[in-house]
Design an enzyme around this catalytic site. Structure first.
Site, PDB file in Angstrom:
ATOM      1  N   SER A  42     -14.867  26.091 -69.971  1.00  8.89           N
ATOM      2  CA  SER A  42     -14.752  24.896 -70.816  1.00  8.89           C
ATOM      3  C   SER A  42     -15.466  23.737 -70.149  1.00  8.89           C
ATOM      4  O   SER A  42     -15.117  23.337 -69.027  1.00  8.89           O
ATOM      5  CB  SER A  42     -13.276  24.538 -71.019  1.00  8.89           C
ATOM      6  OG  SER A  42     -13.182  23.213 -71.507  1.00  8.89           O
ATOM      7  N   HIS A  57     -17.209  27.265 -73.858  1.00  6.68           N
ATOM      8  CA  HIS A  57     -16.190  26.653 -74.717  1.00  6.68           C
ATOM      9  C   HIS A  57     -16.419  25.145 -74.747  1.00  6.68           C
ATOM     10  O   HIS A  57     -16.484  24.498 -73.694  1.00  6.68           O
ATOM     11  CB  HIS A  57     -14.812  26.986 -74.134  1.00  6.68           C
ATOM     12  CG  HIS A  57     -13.649  26.539 -74.941  1.00  6.68           C
ATOM     13  ND1 HIS A  57     -13.179  27.223 -76.040  1.00  6.68           N
ATOM     14  CD2 HIS A  57     -12.826  25.469 -74.802  1.00  6.68           C
ATOM     15  CE1 HIS A  57     -12.124  26.612 -76.540  1.00  6.68           C
ATOM     16  NE2 HIS A  57     -11.888  25.532 -75.804  1.00  6.68           N
ATOM     17  N   ASP A  98     -14.990  21.645 -76.074  1.00  3.09           N
ATOM     18  CA  ASP A  98     -13.785  20.983 -76.587  1.00  3.09           C
ATOM     19  C   ASP A  98     -14.157  19.687 -77.290  1.00  3.09           C
ATOM     20  O   ASP A  98     -14.620  18.741 -76.660  1.00  3.09           O
ATOM     21  CB  ASP A  98     -12.823  20.686 -75.430  1.00  3.09           C
ATOM     22  CG  ASP A  98     -12.109  21.942 -74.974  1.00  3.09           C
ATOM     23  OD1 ASP A  98     -11.482  22.605 -75.811  1.00  3.09           O
ATOM     24  OD2 ASP A  98     -12.187  22.250 -73.769  1.00  3.09           O
ATOM     25  N   MET A 103     -12.785  16.539 -79.332  1.00  6.51           N
ATOM     26  CA  MET A 103     -11.540  15.788 -79.565  1.00  6.51           C
ATOM     27  C   MET A 103     -11.864  14.507 -80.305  1.00  6.51           C
ATOM     28  O   MET A 103     -12.810  13.799 -79.952  1.00  6.51           O
ATOM     29  CB  MET A 103     -10.871  15.459 -78.237  1.00  6.51           C
ATOM     30  CG  MET A 103     -10.585  16.689 -77.391  1.00  6.51           C
ATOM     31  SD  MET A 103      -9.648  16.261 -75.913  1.00  6.51           S
ATOM     32  CE  MET A 103      -9.682  17.827 -75.035  1.00  6.51           C
ATOM     33  N   HIS A 153     -14.201  24.315 -80.045  1.00  6.83           N
ATOM     34  CA  HIS A 153     -12.776  24.148 -80.328  1.00  6.83           C
ATOM     35  C   HIS A 153     -12.582  22.745 -80.895  1.00  6.83           C
ATOM     36  O   HIS A 153     -12.695  21.760 -80.161  1.00  6.83           O
ATOM     37  CB  HIS A 153     -12.011  24.358 -79.004  1.00  6.83           C
ATOM     38  CG  HIS A 153     -10.558  24.084 -79.082  1.00  6.83           C
ATOM     39  ND1 HIS A 153      -9.761  24.013 -77.954  1.00  6.83           N
ATOM     40  CD2 HIS A 153      -9.720  23.880 -80.143  1.00  6.83           C
ATOM     41  CE1 HIS A 153      -8.518  23.768 -78.316  1.00  6.83           C
ATOM     42  NE2 HIS A 153      -8.468  23.671 -79.631  1.00  6.83           N
ATOM     43  N   MET A 201     -10.565  19.980 -82.025  1.00  3.32           N
ATOM     44  CA  MET A 201      -9.266  19.304 -82.042  1.00  3.32           C
ATOM     45  C   MET A 201      -9.438  18.042 -82.874  1.00  3.32           C
ATOM     46  O   MET A 201      -9.566  16.925 -82.362  1.00  3.32           O
ATOM     47  CB  MET A 201      -8.833  18.998 -80.598  1.00  3.32           C
ATOM     48  CG  MET A 201      -8.370  20.241 -79.852  1.00  3.32           C
ATOM     49  SD  MET A 201      -8.406  20.071 -78.061  1.00  3.32           S
ATOM     50  CE  MET A 201     -10.090  20.567 -77.721  1.00  3.32           C
ATOM     51  N   MET A 204      -2.986  28.431 -77.900  1.00  6.57           N
ATOM     52  CA  MET A 204      -2.985  27.392 -76.862  1.00  6.57           C
ATOM     53  C   MET A 204      -1.819  27.616 -75.899  1.00  6.57           C
ATOM     54  O   MET A 204      -0.681  27.843 -76.327  1.00  6.57           O
ATOM     55  CB  MET A 204      -2.833  25.995 -77.487  1.00  6.57           C
ATOM     56  CG  MET A 204      -4.008  25.508 -78.308  1.00  6.57           C
ATOM     57  SD  MET A 204      -5.577  25.459 -77.421  1.00  6.57           S
ATOM     58  CE  MET A 204      -5.221  24.262 -76.107  1.00  6.57           C
ATOM     59  N   GLY A 212      -5.683  18.375 -75.544  1.00  7.96           N
ATOM     60  CA  GLY A 212      -6.051  16.979 -75.312  1.00  7.96           C
ATOM     61  C   GLY A 212      -6.591  16.722 -73.924  1.00  7.96           C
ATOM     62  O   GLY A 212      -7.418  15.824 -73.751  1.00  7.96           O
ATOM     63  N   PHE A 213      -6.157  17.514 -72.973  1.00  2.00           N
ATOM     64  CA  PHE A 213      -6.568  17.259 -71.588  1.00  2.00           C
ATOM     65  C   PHE A 213      -6.720  18.565 -70.823  1.00  2.00           C
ATOM     66  O   PHE A 213      -6.032  19.543 -71.126  1.00  2.00           O
ATOM     67  CB  PHE A 213      -5.524  16.375 -70.877  1.00  2.00           C
ATOM     68  CG  PHE A 213      -5.343  15.055 -71.567  1.00  2.00           C
ATOM     69  CD1 PHE A 213      -6.175  13.978 -71.275  1.00  2.00           C
ATOM     70  CD2 PHE A 213      -4.383  14.902 -72.553  1.00  2.00           C
ATOM     71  CE1 PHE A 213      -6.036  12.772 -71.944  1.00  2.00           C
ATOM     72  CE2 PHE A 213      -4.229  13.691 -73.231  1.00  2.00           C
ATOM     73  CZ  PHE A 213      -5.064  12.621 -72.919  1.00  2.00           C
ATOM     74  N   GLY A 214      -7.586  18.548 -69.837  1.00  2.00           N
ATOM     75  CA  GLY A 214      -7.740  19.693 -68.957  1.00  2.00           C
ATOM     76  C   GLY A 214      -6.741  19.622 -67.817  1.00  2.00           C
ATOM     77  O   GLY A 214      -5.979  18.655 -67.691  1.00  2.00           O
ATOM     78  N   ASP A 220      -6.167  29.548 -74.088  1.00  2.00           N
ATOM     79  CA  ASP A 220      -6.776  28.308 -73.597  1.00  2.00           C
ATOM     80  C   ASP A 220      -5.703  27.384 -73.035  1.00  2.00           C
ATOM     81  O   ASP A 220      -4.775  27.006 -73.750  1.00  2.00           O
ATOM     82  CB  ASP A 220      -7.500  27.629 -74.779  1.00  2.00           C
ATOM     83  CG  ASP A 220      -8.207  26.325 -74.418  1.00  2.00           C
ATOM     84  OD1 ASP A 220      -8.285  25.989 -73.231  1.00  2.00           O
ATOM     85  OD2 ASP A 220      -8.683  25.656 -75.362  1.00  2.00           O
ATOM     86  N   GLY A 221      -5.870  27.037 -71.761  1.00  2.12           N
ATOM     87  CA  GLY A 221      -4.957  26.085 -71.134  1.00  2.12           C
ATOM     88  C   GLY A 221      -4.296  26.665 -69.899  1.00  2.12           C
ATOM     89  O   GLY A 221      -3.535  27.630 -69.989  1.00  2.12           O
ATOM     90  N   GLY A 222      -4.634  26.114 -68.739  1.00  2.00           N
ATOM     91  CA  GLY A 222      -4.012  26.558 -67.494  1.00  2.00           C
ATOM     92  C   GLY A 222      -4.398  27.965 -67.086  1.00  2.00           C
ATOM     93  O   GLY A 222      -3.650  28.640 -66.382  1.00  2.00           O
ATOM     94  N   GLY A 228     -11.224  25.812 -67.757  1.00  3.66           N
ATOM     95  CA  GLY A 228     -11.935  24.576 -67.453  1.00  3.66           C
ATOM     96  C   GLY A 228     -11.877  24.258 -65.980  1.00  3.66           C
ATOM     97  O   GLY A 228     -12.834  24.508 -65.227  1.00  3.66           O
ATOM     98  N   SER A 229     -10.725  23.734 -65.537  1.00  2.17           N
ATOM     99  CA  SER A 229     -10.647  23.280 -64.154  1.00  2.17           C
ATOM    100  C   SER A 229     -10.770  24.440 -63.166  1.00  2.17           C
ATOM    101  O   SER A 229     -11.356  24.267 -62.088  1.00  2.17           O
ATOM    102  CB  SER A 229      -9.348  22.502 -63.924  1.00  2.17           C
ATOM    103  OG  SER A 229      -8.255  23.196 -64.460  1.00  2.17           O
TER     104      SER A 229
HETATM  105  C1  DX5 Z   1      -7.367  21.378 -73.690  1.00  3.42           C
HETATM  106  C2  DX5 Z   1      -8.630  22.141 -73.968  1.00  3.42           C
HETATM  107  C3  DX5 Z   1      -8.969  23.170 -72.962  1.00  3.42           C
HETATM  108  C4  DX5 Z   1      -9.203  22.640 -71.582  1.00  3.42           C
HETATM  109  C5  DX5 Z   1      -8.631  23.653 -70.652  1.00  3.42           C
HETATM  110  O1  DX5 Z   1      -7.109  20.564 -74.773  1.00  3.42           O
HETATM  111  O2  DX5 Z   1      -8.544  22.796 -75.220  1.00  3.42           O
HETATM  112  O3  DX5 Z   1     -10.090  23.958 -73.392  1.00  3.42           O
HETATM  113  O4  DX5 Z   1     -10.549  22.446 -71.248  1.00  3.42           O
HETATM  114  O5  DX5 Z   1      -8.650  23.158 -69.369  1.00  3.42           O
HETATM  115  P1  DX5 Z   1      -7.921  23.906 -68.168  1.00  3.42           P
HETATM  116  O6  DX5 Z   1      -8.530  25.277 -68.069  1.00  3.42           O
HETATM  117  O7  DX5 Z   1      -8.197  23.042 -66.998  1.00  3.42           O
HETATM  118  O8  DX5 Z   1      -6.450  23.995 -68.530  1.00  3.42           O
HETATM  119 ZN    ZN Z   2     -10.203  24.222 -75.738  1.00  5.14          ZN
END
Ligand code: DX5
Ligand code: ZN
Length: 241
Positions: free
Chosen positions: A26, A50, A52, A54, A83, A85, A153, A158-160, A191-193, A213-214
């Site tokens: 991401s 990916h 994102d 928003m 994606h 949002m 999800m 909203g946030f990484g 997606d997420g964590g 992402g991170s």
């Molecule tokens: C969150 C995004 C994710 C985000 C995931 O709203 O949809 O795609 O980038 O980030 P990580 O992998 O750091 O949880």
């Molecule tokens: Zn995403």
């Protein structure tokens, strides 16, 4: 402009073949000031990216839109999994398609799901549907036959860099069971964590596409991070064969 990945979905073929899996980095966690260089770091080890999007309404954050997708398309032929949002994704689907998106995913929470899926199909986009942590699986179930990709999800969007919500994992099993029952080929995405540990948990429940992402872009070696997550996900999948 670099030629985009082949839009296999336009011919009714699955986004991922049976037994395939993908890590989709991401770009949300990448350095937006050096996106092309960031993407180049992972382009040798995966062909999905990916994106994102928003809108500041559906989620309390703003990121990128079609102009940025157009810019990064000039640098890579990777599959762009967008994606959305957004409260009104239907207003932008054609614009994303025109600048090189391969698939778009809309949230079931915004409604008009049947019409949005039909529009993505008409445009030749891969058709994705997203389910938030607080939304029950049953909200997406009636649309499974319309989609190529179902994104479960595992954080609040909203946030990484948030923590994986394990309570969402049973939705993957529910989706896998429904797809098997109905003979559907749907790519289950999470997606997420996502990191090595959580990718393995999600893979066991049926996920085949792992957004990270991170765990990728904050690693000292993003390519190695992709390979590690891929290997961690592959373990339970190969064991289940
Ligand atoms: C969150 C995004 C994710 C985000 C995931 O709203 O949809 O795609 O980038 O980030 P990580 O992998 O750091 O949880
Ligand atoms: Zn995403």
């Amino acid at each position: 402009m670099v030629e985009a990945a082949k839009p296999t979905h336009a011919f009714g073929l699955p986004l991922l073949a049976e037994g395939e899996l993908r890590v989709a980095p991401s770009i949300l966690s990448a350095d937006f000031g050096a996106l092309a260089a960031e993407i180049a770091k992972v382009a040798g080890v995966t062909d999905w990216l990916h994106v994102d999007v928003m809108d500041g309404h559906f989620v309390p954050n703003l990121t990128v839109g079609p102009p940025v997708v157009a810019s990064i398309r000039r640098h890579t032929g990777m599959f762009f999994d967008c994606h959305l949002m957004m409260t009104d994704p239907g207003e932008y689907l054609e614009a994303f398609r025109d600048v090189g998106a391969n698939s778009c995913s809309v949230h079931v929470e915004v409604g008009e799901t049947g019409a949005l899926c039909a529009e993505m199909r008409r445009l030749g986009l891969g058709v994705g549907l997203v389910v938030n942590p607080e939304t029950p699986y049953e909200a997406a179930a009636p649309y499974l036959h319309l989609v190529d990709l179902l994104l479960i999800m595992t954080v609040h969007p909203g946030f990484g860099n948030q923590s994986f919500i394990a309570d969402c994992v049973p939705k993957l099993s529910q989706a896998r069971a429904q797809a098997e029952r109905e003979g559907l080929h749907v790519t289950l995405q999470v997606d997420g964590g996502i990191d090595e540990r959580t990718a393995s948990v999600a893979a066991l429940a049926g996920a085949r596409c792992f957004v990270a992402g991170s765990a990728v872009f904050r690693a000292s070696d993003p390519a190695e991070a992709v390979l590690r997550i891929h290997a961690a996900a592959y373990g339970p999948i190969s064991a289940g064969r």
